[in-house]
Write an enzyme that holds these catalytic residues in place. Structure first.
Site, PDB file in Angstrom:
ATOM      1  N   HIS A  22      38.972   7.754  28.928  1.00 61.24           N
ATOM      2  CA  HIS A  22      38.661   7.003  27.714  1.00 61.24           C
ATOM      3  C   HIS A  22      39.136   5.555  27.859  1.00 61.24           C
ATOM      4  CE1 HIS A  22      37.556  10.421  24.999  1.00 61.24           C
ATOM      5  NE2 HIS A  22      38.030  11.050  26.067  1.00 61.24           N
ATOM      6  N   ASP A 120      38.430   5.250  19.140  1.00 59.15           N
ATOM      7  CA  ASP A 120      38.018   6.462  19.831  1.00 59.15           C
ATOM      8  C   ASP A 120      38.097   7.655  18.877  1.00 59.15           C
ATOM      9  OD1 ASP A 120      37.313   8.147  21.955  1.00 59.15           O
ATOM     10  OD2 ASP A 120      38.827   7.324  23.303  1.00 59.15           O
TER      11      ASP A 120
END
Length: 187
Positions: A22, A120
């Site tokens: 990520h 996120d």
């Protein structure tokens, strides 16, 4: 400040989940945005920031790497800041540490007054915080649309999910389960 195309430069904060799968895509997005002239504050833990590749000179002045130390929890050693440092069964403890970043990140956002916050999936608390600050926000998903449709809309996931059986989970948005069709799609 405006660039040559007449669009206003934005001050953006990017805040990925604590996994390199990520962090790296968020970092790449930061570089793309900086190439457009936007000022980027990339926030992650100190160890994750040290793992990032060096910035090129043409964008290094536009991207600031801001370390945000993780609060300690009993179930994890102090030096664990990324999913790569722990086995899968301990990731919930890392998620707890991540959730403890809400207060220091909120303070940072209040002081820095960004135009945008890009976040996120794991920071489920961040959209509400950002909205209360009157800042624009965007969810940057590393998951494809089919997976997001499968798990359900954010409103369901953030509230009580009424799906309790496997059949309910596999019936996508009211479409009945068809094992043959599923098998064909999975080939």
């Amino acid at each position: 400040m405006e660039n040559t195309s007449g669009t206003k430069h934005q001050h953006m904060v990017l805040f990925p989940w604590l996994a390199m799968g990520h962090v790296i895509p968020f970092f790449n997005l930061s570089k793309l945005l900086a190439k457009k002239g936007h000022t980027i504050y990339f926030i992650s833990t100190p160890r994750n920031l040290l793992r990032l590749p060096k910035l090129t000179p043409n964008i290094s002045s536009l991207i600031t790497l801001l370390p945000l130390p993780l609060p300690h929890v009993q179930s994890l050693p102090h030096d664990v800041e990324c999913t790569v440092n722990i086995p899968y069964h301990k990731q919930q403890s890392l998620k707890l540490r991540f959730d403890l970043l809400q207060s220091p990140l909120t303070t940072n956002l209040q002081e820095s007054t960004p135009d945008w916050v890009i976040y996120d999936y794991a920071s489920h608390w961040l959209p509400k915080v950002v909205a209360e600050l009157g800042v624009s926000r965007a969810f940057f998903s590393l998951f494809n649309a089919a997976f997001l449709a499968f798990i359900g809309p954010p409103s369901v996931l953030l509230n009580e999910d009424s799906r309790t059986t496997a059949k309910e989970l596999w019936c996508l948005n009211g479409f009945p389960l068809n094992p043959t069709l599923f098998f064909v799609c999975m080939k």
